[in-house]
Write an enzyme that holds these catalytic residues in place. Sequence first.
Site, mmCIF file in Angstrom:
data_model
loop_
_atom_site.group_PDB
_atom_site.id
_atom_site.type_symbol
_atom_site.label_atom_id
_atom_site.label_comp_id
_atom_site.label_asym_id
_atom_site.label_seq_id
_atom_site.Cartn_x
_atom_site.Cartn_y
_atom_site.Cartn_z
ATOM 1 N N CYS A 181 0.898 -1.076 -0.035
ATOM 2 C CA CYS A 181 -0.179 -0.012 0.326
ATOM 3 C C CYS A 181 0.907 1.362 -0.139
ATOM 4 O O CYS A 181 0.276 2.437 -0.515
ATOM 5 C CB CYS A 181 -0.998 -0.092 1.193
ATOM 6 S SG CYS A 181 -1.768 -1.640 1.598
ATOM 7 N N HIS A 316 -2.885 7.720 6.432
ATOM 8 C CA HIS A 316 -3.264 6.558 5.670
ATOM 9 C C HIS A 316 -4.634 6.396 5.511
ATOM 10 O O HIS A 316 -5.171 5.609 4.659
ATOM 11 C CB HIS A 316 -2.473 5.418 6.223
ATOM 12 C CG HIS A 316 -2.357 4.040 5.389
ATOM 13 N ND1 HIS A 316 -1.698 4.058 4.241
ATOM 14 C CD2 HIS A 316 -2.691 2.721 5.731
ATOM 15 C CE1 HIS A 316 -1.878 2.914 3.596
ATOM 16 N NE2 HIS A 316 -2.148 2.132 4.528
ATOM 17 N N HIS A 355 -9.349 2.375 -1.163
ATOM 18 C CA HIS A 355 -7.907 2.131 -0.801
ATOM 19 C C HIS A 355 -7.374 1.706 -2.090
ATOM 20 O O HIS A 355 -7.678 0.673 -2.797
ATOM 21 C CB HIS A 355 -7.946 0.997 0.301
ATOM 22 C CG HIS A 355 -6.282 0.826 0.673
ATOM 23 N ND1 HIS A 355 -5.234 1.245 -0.117
ATOM 24 C CD2 HIS A 355 -5.939 0.103 1.821
ATOM 25 C CE1 HIS A 355 -4.513 0.992 0.352
ATOM 26 N NE2 HIS A 355 -4.617 0.216 1.699
#
Length: 1000
Positions: A181, A316, A355
Amino acid sequence: MGEDQRAPGAAEPIAVVGIDCRFPGAGDKDAFWDVLVRGEHGVAQVPAQRWDSADFHDVGGGAGKTNTRFAGFMSDPDAFDFEFFGISPREAAAMDPQQRMLLQAAWRAVEDSGQDPAALAGSDTGVFVGMMSSEWATLHMSDYAGLTAHRGSGNGYCMAANRISYHLDLRGPSTAVDTACSSSLVAAHLACNAIRVGDCDQAVVAGVNLLLTPALSIFYTQAGLSAPDGRCRPYSGDAVGIGRGEGVGVVVLRRLSDALAAKQPVYAVIEGSAVNQDGRSNGITAPSRWSQEKVLTDAYARAGVSPGDLSFVEGHGTGTTLGDMIEVKALGAVHAGARRGQPLLLGSVKGNIGHAEGAAGIAGLIKACLALDKRVLPPTLYADTENPGLRLAENGIRLARGPVRLPRGTVRAAVSSFGLGGTNAHVVLASAPSVRRPVEPGGVGVLTISANTLAGLHRNIAAVAEVVDGAAQDRLGQLCHSTNLVKSSLRQRVAIAATSVEEVRGELRRLLRDGSGNITALDRGKQARAGRPKVAFLFTGQGAQYAGMGKALHGACPPFRERLAEADAALRPHLGASITAIALDGQAHDGLDVDETALTQPALFAVQYALGMAFADLGVRPDSVLGHSVGEFAAAVVAGVLTLDEAARLVAARGALMQALPRDGSMIAVQASEERVAGLLADEPLVSIAAVNGPESVVVSGAAEPARRVAAALAAEGAKTTELVVSHAFHSPLMEPAAREFRAVAADIPVREPRVAFASTVHGSFAAGMDADYWSRQVTAPVRFTDAMTALVARKPTHLVEIGPKGVLVGMAARGGLTGGARRLTPVPGDKATGAEFAATLAALYTDGANPDWTALYPVGQRTPRRLPGYSFADTERFWASAATVRGTVASVVTKEQAVVGPVAAEPKPVAGDVGGVLALVAEIGDYDPADLDPEARLHEDLGFDSIMVMQLGDRLTGALGLPEPVPVEELLPRVTTVGELLAFAGEVLAARDDKERNR
């Protein structure tokens, strides 16, 4: 620490100068900003084009199932302008769509930075791409029977970065990064380091993610991380897990000092960054608070700032209970005690787009850069249901529940991105430094737009027209200059020379109204494809002068103004006066004005020198020159035969010597051939032919009475005659005294070979070095314009440009049939000139394939790049395949309406043993429609024939042409670059084969 101060030894600041992106619900960066500010999201049900969600969905998330049918999906990720990048349909079909998305976004991001992507070719620009999955490879690389060379090169993480480097011809580091990620934010960190240590001067940094299979959705479900409604709710009490998202984002990075020197617009400045790893934490997928704290403090130390200097953090924020909790604790540990007037603002773009995995970091970075640039922090989606368990207030943190206006002065922020396997990244940003650049209005500009096809040009005209509609008049120069920097290198072109925004608007509307097929300026696109135009400069002779010549151009064109000043300085010692004042303002000197030979010739020379050199300063240099009489002196300077000072001394002396002669001569133009006139001159020693301007256009010159007798005789035979208003009988025996004295003046001039082909109107042919005898003879010899033009046209110029104060020679050449079909251009058309005609000449040359160096056209205050809309790519061609079709070779080009492509026959179509069959063969190898193959299409650049396809072509040609031996590729490549050349080659081979058979 002061607001604008950074600690000594802090990292060199890196500017973010360009951005492009596509995310769910947003087709470009402006639409992305709208989504953010409005608090919208792009979450939707799985499109049928991806996978049948019913087959993989189970509310309970059973084995092999996902608990959601939703995620953040882009629109039209299968659309790709393969022609633009010179990629064949067959190769495009084999490429991972992520590579296609990156190519287009990278091009637009470089444009957004105020640079023409094509101009980066050969530079050390680096490419750093973050991505964490390649589901296209998963689908296609396991299809062993269907594997092709293009599938191999069309997949792989490294190829995602290498593809950008290849197509833009970039020579810096080219790296793909997979840290899950955090991939794309780590890529940004690596790019900054590479710039700082000198591996590259600028970098293209990207992140990309595309959801083609439910695999990761199933993983997230089985790991207990997946939100059933497919939505990330960062830091919310309603957060129940991750919602996936996709997209592509690209930023262009450059040293701040370099960006400011280039006057590039700056979104934000990266002041420092850090990357670390969790190490052996509580499980490989579990985040570590301590490592997150350290990556923050390391980044701040490298940036030379303290936590209290930051206004907001783009977190995040995945919406997972554990992840959000640990992130907030790490932030609180660093920021809670910081001296700050208000709490640290926190948000996460994942609430808007999901995401985006490998593209998550770049999405957050772009959001933060846009926020700093616009001085507004967008709201944090779902902030109204803040998770009380996070104790944000205790940690000195607040969520933005609506758009927040950021303060004046330097504003600092940071972006966090944490990888699933424990790789953390944190980047510190600051708002761009305030730079005052005064606008300088006035002058002329050329607005340029280019594309690879006529249809593409029409799309991009429409895009630029929107910007022009909102442009202020005082920004016209900046707008035109920006299009020159960014939009001018492609094959199909249009250029608009203008002095007002309204003028540009009107012309753009006309082009759009006419439609792409009727843009007449594009009829010369083939010239642009063939290469640079061959330009001939024609330098006007005496008689073209007038008071005020060049005055409008002097006010509008900086290089003309500067070069005229040079000529003035070179002539002043010989004239004792300013030739600029005489030529532009009509001032008299010693009782003489611009129409008196002593001043006429220097004035014409000065204007011609300034005009010719202004073109050179703008990158337009002639392949050949021709000067009519006194015009040869400026032509000689442009050709490198004379220096400016030498020519100035000669011209001033020439004019003065002629001025001193008695005014007892006459010049008469007659419509008759040179032979006919010459037959009447045997008994008139004081009369001669002064000029041959055409097959039936001659000027006689000499003593007045004898000259009139000759003219009367010709008139009696039916020839039209016109006595010219002149002070002296130039190019006649009466000029002999001046010629003798002029030879002495020219005696010490060095003889140099021309650097540019010099069509001499003394010889009527191309001349080599010109000595004192030449310049002396030039005073009395006839001007052989017809012969010189004939020699010049034999070199096949594409454009004839008149270098003088009015259009004389181009018209004379046209009337005499001496243009050879070349386009005629007059940058200063006479006393009604506005200065825009010079720009129109540049526009015409550009449209026909020239690539001027535009910068000098604009005053310094107009040389500030302004952001323009990115290139508008074609979206009608679609390339897609589903998991259900991976067992066959997939067809390449599909219509917009089609969602899934079916398999095609594996066996190639038969090709006839003739030239027509060769065309079908080319179409088959590239997967083109034969009707779309232009004979001038280049196999490599236009049709995407790489080494693999060329090898296939060589092998298949052998069978297609019925040859007993293979066609050697090493013989084919040097001779064949276009479809037409291939057909000609095939014709030669077939003819040779047939001759051989007949001779048996």
